[in-house]
Motif scaffolding. Structure first.
Motif, PDB file in Angstrom:
ATOM      1  N   ILE A  36       1.022  -1.430   0.241  1.00  0.00           N
ATOM      2  CA  ILE A  36      -0.112   0.066  -0.121  1.00  0.00           C
ATOM      3  C   ILE A  36       0.918   1.778  -0.063  1.00  0.00           C
ATOM      4  O   ILE A  36       0.504   2.466  -0.695  1.00  0.00           O
ATOM      5  CB  ILE A  36      -0.973  -0.132   0.965  1.00  0.00           C
ATOM      6  N   THR A  37       1.660   1.164   0.600  1.00  0.00           N
ATOM      7  CA  THR A  37       3.065   2.464   0.797  1.00  0.00           C
ATOM      8  C   THR A  37       3.450   2.868  -0.597  1.00  0.00           C
ATOM      9  O   THR A  37       3.971   3.555  -1.459  1.00  0.00           O
ATOM     10  CB  THR A  37       3.873   2.284   1.942  1.00  0.00           C
ATOM     11  N   ILE A  38       3.679   1.443  -1.098  1.00  0.00           N
ATOM     12  CA  ILE A  38       4.418   1.525  -2.338  1.00  0.00           C
ATOM     13  C   ILE A  38       3.389   2.541  -3.831  1.00  0.00           C
ATOM     14  O   ILE A  38       4.022   3.506  -4.217  1.00  0.00           O
ATOM     15  CB  ILE A  38       4.865   0.786  -3.470  1.00  0.00           C
ATOM     16  N   ILE A  39       1.651   1.873  -3.328  1.00  0.00           N
ATOM     17  CA  ILE A  39       0.518   2.658  -3.956  1.00  0.00           C
ATOM     18  C   ILE A  39       0.410   4.064  -3.901  1.00  0.00           C
ATOM     19  O   ILE A  39       0.316   5.002  -5.358  1.00  0.00           O
ATOM     20  CB  ILE A  39      -0.198   1.800  -3.992  1.00  0.00           C
ATOM     21  N   ILE A  40       0.309   4.321  -2.604  1.00  0.00           N
ATOM     22  CA  ILE A  40       0.256   5.655  -2.443  1.00  0.00           C
ATOM     23  C   ILE A  40       1.642   6.758  -2.940  1.00  0.00           C
ATOM     24  O   ILE A  40       1.649   7.481  -3.256  1.00  0.00           O
ATOM     25  CB  ILE A  40       0.833   5.728  -0.522  1.00  0.00           C
ATOM     26  N   TYR A  41       3.278   5.899  -2.996  1.00  0.00           N
ATOM     27  CA  TYR A  41       3.848   6.423  -3.332  1.00  0.00           C
ATOM     28  C   TYR A  41       4.062   6.937  -5.165  1.00  0.00           C
ATOM     29  O   TYR A  41       4.650   7.794  -5.426  1.00  0.00           O
ATOM     30  CB  TYR A  41       5.263   6.095  -2.913  1.00  0.00           C
ATOM     31  N   ILE A  42       3.354   6.336  -5.656  1.00  0.00           N
ATOM     32  CA  ILE A  42       3.347   5.511  -6.631  1.00  0.00           C
ATOM     33  C   ILE A  42       2.038   6.870  -7.615  1.00  0.00           C
ATOM     34  O   ILE A  42       2.597   8.076  -7.959  1.00  0.00           O
ATOM     35  CB  ILE A  42       2.926   4.821  -7.781  1.00  0.00           C
ATOM     36  N   ILE A  43       0.941   6.622  -6.377  1.00  0.00           N
ATOM     37  CA  ILE A  43       0.146   8.609  -6.971  1.00  0.00           C
ATOM     38  C   ILE A  43       1.201   9.188  -6.504  1.00  0.00           C
ATOM     39  O   ILE A  43       0.587  10.380  -7.025  1.00  0.00           O
ATOM     40  CB  ILE A  43      -1.223   7.916  -6.165  1.00  0.00           C
ATOM     41  N   ALA A  44       1.463   9.481  -5.348  1.00  0.00           N
ATOM     42  CA  ALA A  44       2.274  11.220  -5.495  1.00  0.00           C
ATOM     43  C   ALA A  44       3.207  11.255  -5.987  1.00  0.00           C
ATOM     44  O   ALA A  44       2.417  12.675  -6.029  1.00  0.00           O
ATOM     45  CB  ALA A  44       3.096  11.002  -3.375  1.00  0.00           C
ATOM     46  N   LEU A  45       3.469  10.374  -6.542  1.00  0.00           N
ATOM     47  CA  LEU A  45       4.564  10.778  -7.197  1.00  0.00           C
ATOM     48  C   LEU A  45       3.958  11.138  -9.019  1.00  0.00           C
ATOM     49  O   LEU A  45       4.729  11.912  -9.700  1.00  0.00           O
ATOM     50  CB  LEU A  45       5.409  10.044  -8.232  1.00  0.00           C
ATOM     51  N   LEU A  46       2.785  10.667  -9.156  1.00  0.00           N
ATOM     52  CA  LEU A  46       1.815  11.105 -10.504  1.00  0.00           C
ATOM     53  C   LEU A  46       1.827  12.340 -10.090  1.00  0.00           C
ATOM     54  O   LEU A  46       1.969  13.373 -10.973  1.00  0.00           O
ATOM     55  CB  LEU A  46       1.312   9.848 -10.547  1.00  0.00           C
ATOM     56  N   ILE A  47       0.996  12.630  -9.400  1.00  0.00           N
ATOM     57  CA  ILE A  47       0.551  13.853  -8.909  1.00  0.00           C
ATOM     58  C   ILE A  47       1.484  14.664  -8.864  1.00  0.00           C
ATOM     59  O   ILE A  47       1.517  15.931  -9.379  1.00  0.00           O
ATOM     60  CB  ILE A  47       0.118  14.153  -7.254  1.00  0.00           C
ATOM     61  N   VAL A  48       2.687  14.233  -8.062  1.00  0.00           N
ATOM     62  CA  VAL A  48       3.836  15.711  -8.522  1.00  0.00           C
ATOM     63  C   VAL A  48       4.397  15.799  -9.502  1.00  0.00           C
ATOM     64  O   VAL A  48       4.862  16.855 -10.201  1.00  0.00           O
ATOM     65  CB  VAL A  48       4.844  15.616  -7.619  1.00  0.00           C
ATOM     66  N   PHE A  49       4.669  15.007 -10.359  1.00  0.00           N
ATOM     67  CA  PHE A  49       5.139  15.190 -12.030  1.00  0.00           C
ATOM     68  C   PHE A  49       3.739  15.389 -13.011  1.00  0.00           C
ATOM     69  O   PHE A  49       4.521  15.421 -14.070  1.00  0.00           O
ATOM     70  CB  PHE A  49       5.905  13.472 -12.533  1.00  0.00           C
TER      71      PHE A  49
END
Length: 170
Positions: free
Chosen positions: A2-15
């Motif tokens: 779940i933390t990996i998915i949250i990190y991926i979503i956060a990175l997508l939002i940032v990028f």
């Protein structure tokens, strides 16, 4: 996981979100600057148009021996002065109605004195109509509708309504 998915979503939002936000901020500044420039230019032309009208009126008033009470009726013949050739008798007839002592031989001098102001007025009014059109077009763009703060239209009622000059009756 779940933390990996949250990190991926956060990175997508940032990028994705951050560049979009930066582009929107830059566009907002550009659109709002252009809108302010058009509004300021319109106000400058409005002042020029008013002063040119006042100058034409004072020239006619002075040369034709008219009083300030004739100014209201001058508003009725002013569009004819702008629309028509300077040879039109409408202006001369109005002057003679206001001052029966006016010498018609002086009429060409009056026309000569106001010809440059008349041309100036027409040119500035034409530019004013272009500014209004540019402003309207800027406001109708999708991004313009989203980011421009002052959404009010530039208001101006043209003195003349010559269909040939503007392509439509204004």
């Amino acid at each position: 996981m779940i933390t990996i998915i949250i990190y991926i979503i956060a990175l997508l939002i940032v990028f994705i979100g951050l560049p979009f936000g930066i582009v929107m901020a830059i566009s907002s500044g550009v659109y709002n600057k252009k809108e302010r420039e058009l509004r300021n230019e319109a106000e400058a032309h409005r002042k020029i148009l008013e002063s040119t009208y006042d100058h034409i009126w004072s020239e006619i008033k002075h040369h034709c021996g008219l009083s300030e009470e004739h100014r209201r009726s001058f508003n009725n013949v002013y569009p004819n002065l702008l629309d028509r050739d300077m040879d039109d008798d409408t202006m001369l007839n109005w002057i003679l109605d206001c001052n029966i002592d006016f010498d018609p031989e002086e009429y060409p001098v009056v026309l000569e004195n106001i010809e440059e102001d008349r041309k100036k007025f027409v040119a500035h009014q034409r530019r004013m109509m272009t500014i209004i059109r540019e402003h309207r077009d800027l406001m109708q763009k999708r991004l313009g509708r989203m980011v421009i703060k002052n959404k009010s239209a530039i208001r101006y009622v043209p003195i003349e309504t010559n269909r040939d000059r503007w392509g439509k009756t204004l």
